[in-house]
Design a protein around this motif. Structure first.
Motif, PDB file in Angstrom:
ATOM      1  N   ILE A 262       1.021  -1.102  -0.029  1.00 22.69           N
ATOM      2  CA  ILE A 262       0.103  -0.011  -0.038  1.00 22.69           C
ATOM      3  C   ILE A 262       0.735   1.448   0.111  1.00 22.69           C
ATOM      4  N   ARG A 263       2.015   1.196   0.848  1.00 18.43           N
ATOM      5  CA  ARG A 263       3.019   2.509   0.916  1.00 18.43           C
ATOM      6  C   ARG A 263       3.201   2.702  -0.728  1.00 18.43           C
TER       7      ARG A 263
ATOM      8  N   GLU B  15       1.510  -1.068   9.891  1.00 18.16           N
ATOM      9  CA  GLU B  15       0.191  -1.457   9.554  1.00 18.16           C
ATOM     10  C   GLU B  15      -0.784  -0.512  10.384  1.00 18.16           C
ATOM     11  N   ASP B  16      -0.402   0.104  11.366  1.00 14.87           N
ATOM     12  CA  ASP B  16      -1.168   0.979  12.025  1.00 14.87           C
ATOM     13  C   ASP B  16      -1.465   2.375  11.228  1.00 14.87           C
ATOM     14  N   ALA B  17      -0.303   2.636  10.384  1.00 21.22           N
ATOM     15  CA  ALA B  17      -0.059   3.919   9.685  1.00 21.22           C
ATOM     16  C   ALA B  17      -1.374   3.684   8.563  1.00 21.22           C
TER      17      ALA B  17
ATOM     18  N   SER C   6      -6.821   4.741   5.973  1.00 23.29           N
ATOM     19  CA  SER C   6      -8.069   4.170   5.709  1.00 23.29           C
ATOM     20  C   SER C   6      -9.096   5.100   6.589  1.00 23.29           C
ATOM     21  N   TRP C   7      -8.869   5.396   7.810  1.00 23.82           N
ATOM     22  CA  TRP C   7      -9.858   6.164   8.597  1.00 23.82           C
ATOM     23  C   TRP C   7      -9.705   7.437   8.011  1.00 23.82           C
ATOM     24  N   ASN C   8      -8.655   8.030   7.513  1.00 23.34           N
ATOM     25  CA  ASN C   8      -8.802   9.564   6.872  1.00 23.34           C
ATOM     26  C   ASN C   8      -9.567   9.541   5.698  1.00 23.34           C
ATOM     27  N   ALA C   9      -9.408   8.419   4.852  1.00 23.18           N
ATOM     28  CA  ALA C   9     -10.342   8.420   3.671  1.00 23.18           C
ATOM     29  C   ALA C   9     -11.952   8.140   4.018  1.00 23.18           C
TER      30      ALA C   9
ATOM     31  N   PRO D  79      -8.461   5.950  14.925  1.00 23.54           N
ATOM     32  CA  PRO D  79      -7.997   4.872  15.498  1.00 23.54           C
ATOM     33  C   PRO D  79      -6.685   5.216  16.700  1.00 23.54           C
ATOM     34  N   PHE D  80      -6.187   6.388  16.464  1.00 18.28           N
ATOM     35  CA  PHE D  80      -5.142   6.929  17.435  1.00 18.28           C
ATOM     36  C   PHE D  80      -4.631   8.343  17.144  1.00 18.28           C
TER      37      PHE D  80
END
Length: 225
Positions: free
Chosen positions: A13-14, A37-39, A44-47, A224-225
């Motif tokens: 993905i990167r 993976e958290d990145a 995904s959350w940002n999208a 998520p964080f």
């Protein structure tokens, strides 16, 4: 179809999104002691939250531009985009900044009805209508009829300044979303409240509908964080 091993998903993905774009999310994840993976999860959350915010922003933009058009109709008539007095009331910007008068002229030359001009003018056009130059002809007379839910205890200039500031914030957020930029560092709850307040000034029922869906707020709270 073979599945991609878990340890290869984040690097893939990167690469697909470009290391430069993904680096913003990696840096935040690393600072929080999180993994690559958290990145991906943050990206995904940002999208997801960007998409969820588009509905209330959409309602806000349409409500505000129709409100301003109604005020302009009250002052300059139903064909206000072609009224020379209105045209002359708009600033002639210098340099490469936004050219409000040119935006009006270009748009009305392409579209021959007021309704179509309203649809096609840029969001910033409506924001720029909330400047002090328009107080004597428009807002001193029509602000409280166009935005009936504003408290009358405060003067027109105070309300107009707040409307302008909130519209600018919403427009900048909208532009970042439109360009798929990070918005995770912004106070999205506060910006959603600005959207709600703008719509509520015009129509309480519409504002309740914006917040009643709860999708945007739920998405913000799922960070998520």
């Amino acid at each position: 179809m073979s599945s991609t091993p878990a340890q290869l998903i984040a690097p893939a993905i990167r690469l697909a999104l470009s290391p430069a774009r993904f680096a913003t999310y990696e840096a935040v994840a690393a600072a929080a002691g999180r993994s690559q993976e958290d990145a991906v999860i943050l990206y995904s959350w940002n999208a997801h939250v960007s998409g969820a915010l588009l509905t209330p922003i959409h309602i806000c933009e349409v409500a505000i531009r129709n409100a301003v058009s109604e005020a302009l109709t009250a002052v300059y008539g139903p064909h206000w985009p072609w009224d020379r007095n209105f045209e002359n009331s708009l600033p002639v910007a210098k340099g490469n900044g936004y050219q409000q008068r040119n935006d009006l002229i270009t748009t009305r030359n392409r579209y021959r009805t007021t309704d179509r001009v309203v649809v096609e003018l840029k969001f910033v056009f409506w924001e720029k209508m909330f400047t002090s130059r328009h107080d004597p002809r428009i807002w001193d007379i029509h602000l409280f009829s166009i935005f009936p839910n504003l408290p009358r205890a405060q003067p027109v200039a105070v309300h107009r300044l707040r409307l302008a500031a909130d519209l600018e914030a919403v427009r900048l957020l909208r532009n970042r979303i439109a360009h798929h930029e990070p918005i995770f560092k912004r106070n999205l709850s506060a910006e959603l409240l600005k959207v709600q307040n703008l719509v509520e000034a015009r129509c309480q029922v519409s504002a309740a509908s914006v917040m009643g869906e709860k999708q945007a707020l739920a998405a913000i709270q799922a960070k998520p964080f």
